[in-house]
Write a protein that holds these residues in place. Structure first.
Motif, PDB file in Angstrom:
ATOM      1  N   HIS A  96       0.925  -1.095  -0.080  1.00  0.00           N
ATOM      2  CA  HIS A  96      -0.046  -0.050  -0.058  1.00  0.00           C
ATOM      3  C   HIS A  96       0.816   1.075   0.069  1.00  0.00           C
ATOM      4  CE1 HIS A  96      -3.373   2.752   1.011  1.00  0.00           C
ATOM      5  NE2 HIS A  96      -2.578   3.203   1.860  1.00  0.00           N
ATOM      6  N   GLY A  97       1.839   1.443   1.112  1.00  0.00           N
ATOM      7  CA  GLY A  97       2.659   2.407   0.769  1.00  0.00           C
ATOM      8  C   GLY A  97       3.623   2.806  -0.165  1.00  0.00           C
ATOM      9  N   TRP A  98       4.096   1.542  -0.931  1.00  0.00           N
ATOM     10  CA  TRP A  98       4.937   1.626  -1.858  1.00  0.00           C
ATOM     11  C   TRP A  98       4.079   2.058  -3.258  1.00  0.00           C
ATOM     12  CZ3 TRP A  98       7.960  -3.585  -1.174  1.00  0.00           C
ATOM     13  CH2 TRP A  98       8.739  -3.316  -0.118  1.00  0.00           C
ATOM     14  N   VAL A  99       3.068   1.518  -3.316  1.00  0.00           N
ATOM     15  CA  VAL A  99       2.212   1.894  -4.459  1.00  0.00           C
ATOM     16  C   VAL A  99       1.754   3.566  -4.169  1.00  0.00           C
ATOM     17  CG1 VAL A  99      -0.048   1.177  -5.776  1.00  0.00           C
ATOM     18  CG2 VAL A  99       1.505  -0.226  -5.160  1.00  0.00           C
ATOM     19  N   LYS A 100       1.083   3.612  -3.257  1.00  0.00           N
ATOM     20  CA  LYS A 100       0.739   5.022  -2.844  1.00  0.00           C
ATOM     21  C   LYS A 100       1.734   6.117  -3.217  1.00  0.00           C
ATOM     22  CE  LYS A 100      -1.376   7.830   0.620  1.00  0.00           C
ATOM     23  NZ  LYS A 100      -1.718   8.070   2.126  1.00  0.00           N
ATOM     24  N   GLU A 101       3.069   5.983  -2.546  1.00  0.00           N
ATOM     25  CA  GLU A 101       3.952   6.933  -2.795  1.00  0.00           C
ATOM     26  C   GLU A 101       4.890   6.730  -4.111  1.00  0.00           C
ATOM     27  OE1 GLU A 101       4.280   9.292  -0.625  1.00  0.00           O
ATOM     28  OE2 GLU A 101       2.841   8.463   0.542  1.00  0.00           O
ATOM     29  N   GLY A 102       4.575   5.663  -4.985  1.00  0.00           N
ATOM     30  CA  GLY A 102       5.401   5.556  -6.382  1.00  0.00           C
ATOM     31  C   GLY A 102       6.609   5.001  -6.030  1.00  0.00           C
ATOM     32  N   VAL A 103       6.825   4.464  -4.898  1.00  0.00           N
ATOM     33  CA  VAL A 103       8.373   3.912  -4.627  1.00  0.00           C
ATOM     34  C   VAL A 103       8.680   2.708  -5.562  1.00  0.00           C
ATOM     35  CG1 VAL A 103       9.693   2.905  -2.815  1.00  0.00           C
ATOM     36  CG2 VAL A 103       8.178   4.872  -2.313  1.00  0.00           C
ATOM     37  N   VAL A 104       7.665   1.966  -5.817  1.00  0.00           N
ATOM     38  CA  VAL A 104       7.794   0.698  -6.660  1.00  0.00           C
ATOM     39  C   VAL A 104       6.612   0.746  -7.586  1.00  0.00           C
ATOM     40  CG1 VAL A 104       8.208  -1.786  -6.798  1.00  0.00           C
ATOM     41  CG2 VAL A 104       9.034  -0.417  -4.798  1.00  0.00           C
ATOM     42  N   LEU A 105       6.900   0.543  -8.871  1.00  0.00           N
ATOM     43  CA  LEU A 105       5.416   0.351  -9.727  1.00  0.00           C
ATOM     44  C   LEU A 105       4.928  -1.016  -9.357  1.00  0.00           C
ATOM     45  CD1 LEU A 105       7.415   1.391 -13.149  1.00  0.00           C
ATOM     46  CD2 LEU A 105       5.791   2.703 -11.712  1.00  0.00           C
ATOM     47  N   PRO A 106       3.361  -0.963  -9.240  1.00  0.00           N
ATOM     48  CA  PRO A 106       2.756  -2.167  -9.151  1.00  0.00           C
ATOM     49  C   PRO A 106       3.076  -3.381  -9.851  1.00  0.00           C
ATOM     50  CG  PRO A 106       1.325  -0.489  -9.639  1.00  0.00           C
ATOM     51  CD  PRO A 106       2.611   0.131  -9.654  1.00  0.00           C
ATOM     52  N   GLU A 107       3.286  -3.037 -11.202  1.00  0.00           N
ATOM     53  CA  GLU A 107       3.484  -4.281 -12.132  1.00  0.00           C
ATOM     54  C   GLU A 107       4.886  -4.832 -11.923  1.00  0.00           C
ATOM     55  OE1 GLU A 107       4.108  -0.450 -14.620  1.00  0.00           O
ATOM     56  OE2 GLU A 107       2.893  -1.147 -13.118  1.00  0.00           O
ATOM     57  N   ASN A 108       5.675  -4.126 -11.007  1.00  0.00           N
ATOM     58  CA  ASN A 108       7.008  -4.722 -10.672  1.00  0.00           C
ATOM     59  C   ASN A 108       6.695  -5.488  -9.509  1.00  0.00           C
ATOM     60  OD1 ASN A 108       8.218  -3.957 -12.926  1.00  0.00           O
ATOM     61  ND2 ASN A 108       8.852  -2.143 -12.042  1.00  0.00           N
ATOM     62  N   ILE A 109       5.535  -5.692  -8.765  1.00  0.00           N
ATOM     63  CA  ILE A 109       5.409  -6.465  -7.286  1.00  0.00           C
ATOM     64  C   ILE A 109       4.742  -7.619  -7.749  1.00  0.00           C
ATOM     65  CG2 ILE A 109       4.524  -6.363  -5.133  1.00  0.00           C
ATOM     66  CD1 ILE A 109       4.757  -3.120  -5.339  1.00  0.00           C
ATOM     67  N   TYR A 110       5.456  -8.903  -7.141  1.00  0.00           N
ATOM     68  CA  TYR A 110       4.782 -10.034  -7.259  1.00  0.00           C
ATOM     69  C   TYR A 110       4.346 -10.649  -5.926  1.00  0.00           C
ATOM     70  CZ  TYR A 110       6.321  -9.917 -12.060  1.00  0.00           C
ATOM     71  OH  TYR A 110       6.327  -9.691 -13.537  1.00  0.00           O
ATOM     72  N   VAL A 111       3.200 -11.093  -5.690  1.00  0.00           N
ATOM     73  CA  VAL A 111       2.784 -11.717  -4.436  1.00  0.00           C
ATOM     74  C   VAL A 111       2.462 -13.273  -4.264  1.00  0.00           C
ATOM     75  CG1 VAL A 111       1.440 -11.440  -2.362  1.00  0.00           C
ATOM     76  CG2 VAL A 111       1.811  -9.368  -4.014  1.00  0.00           C
TER      77      VAL A 111
END
Length: 274
Positions: free
Chosen positions: A18-33
């Motif tokens: 939530h924090g990374w996506v909201k702040e643009g720290v990491v692009l969501p397409e580069n996050i795998y869960v």
């Protein structure tokens, strides 16, 4: 870091995302869960944050710049054994698993850049107070990158790994102590005829205001307290009752017990080899 893989999808994993996506720290397409047990939650996270979900395959771990260990402590050993065949030598590790040392993780995943962080539940609203420790393989530039990422969920302070026990006792468990304080305020206020709703609003705003004063002022807490405490006044009477009931000793006992429990749990996990 371009590709980040979460092993686990619990509340702390979601707080980071939530924090990374909201702040643009990491692009969501580069996050795998990855999470085996709750596919519905994975799908909800994909719909909410735009992250990529992985059900069974571990192939994505081969591409990870950073693997984040975010499972329950009881599940970490089996999870690491499943993941280690896919890890590349340059993949960094970030662990949010309580009570599991970096040395223990290295025994399975090997020596590599690693950070271990202890946030608190306020991370879900970007207000965590987190302590983070790094191993000797972590470069200065990678430390800075980790710190930047963790600042997206609140305050983060670097400590030695052994100090994470005290961080756990102080800020990791701290929100619960403050919620307990508000419970006590409510019970006391209601005995004097105020409604629970009124007491809660007053207590929450009082805590928030005092916290903001501590943040904005350069004065010590002792001096701020002195300015509120007029001689012979109501605050002085209240402080006297706290002193007579050994308030500071109680707070120390609280932190001491929690810190000792953190060490005990870590020792049990180490002796059992997880």
């Amino acid at each position: 870091m371009k590709t980040i893989v979460f092993a686990g999808a619990g509340s702390m994993a979601e707080a980071l995302i939530h924090g990374w996506v909201k702040e643009g720290v990491v692009l969501p397409e580069n996050i795998y869960v990855m999470n085996k047990s709750d596919q519905q939650k994975l799908q909800r996270m994909a719909n909410t944050y735009g992250v990529q979900i992985v059900c069974e395959s571990r192939e994505i771990v081969k591409k990870a710049d950073c693997l984040i260990l975010a499972m329950k402590p009881k599940d970490i050993q089996k999870a690491m054994e499943d993941l280690v065949p896919y890890l590349q030598l340059n993949t960094a590790i970030l662990s949010v698993v309580a009570g599991v040392s970096m040395d223990t993780i290295e025994q399975t995943l090997g020596k590599r850049p690693m950070a271990r962080v202890m946030p608190n539940t306020s991370a879900t609203i970007g207000m965590s107070a987190s302590g983070v420790a790094f191993n000797s393989s972590t470069t200065i530039s990678l430390k800075e990158e980790f710190m930047h990422m963790l600042e997206a969920i609140g305050l983060v302070i670097e400590v030695q790994e052994d100090e994470l026990h005290a961080v756990t006792a102080l800020s990791g468990s701290g929100p619960a102590y403050l919620y307990y304080l508000v419970e006590a305020f409510e019970q006391a206020g209601m005995k004097f005829g105020l409604s629970q709703n009124v007491v809660r609003k007053l207590a929450v705003q009082t805590i928030a205001g005092a916290a903001e004063m501590l943040k904005q002022s350069s004065e010590e807490p002792t001096e701020l307290r002195r300015k509120v405490t007029s001689p012979g006044g109501t605050t002085e009477a209240g402080i006297k009752a706290l002193e007579e009931n050994h308030f500071k000793d109680t707070i120390y006992a609280c932190i001491q017990n929690a810190e000792a429990k953190s060490r005990e749990l870590a020792s049990v996990k180490k002796n059992k080899k997880l």
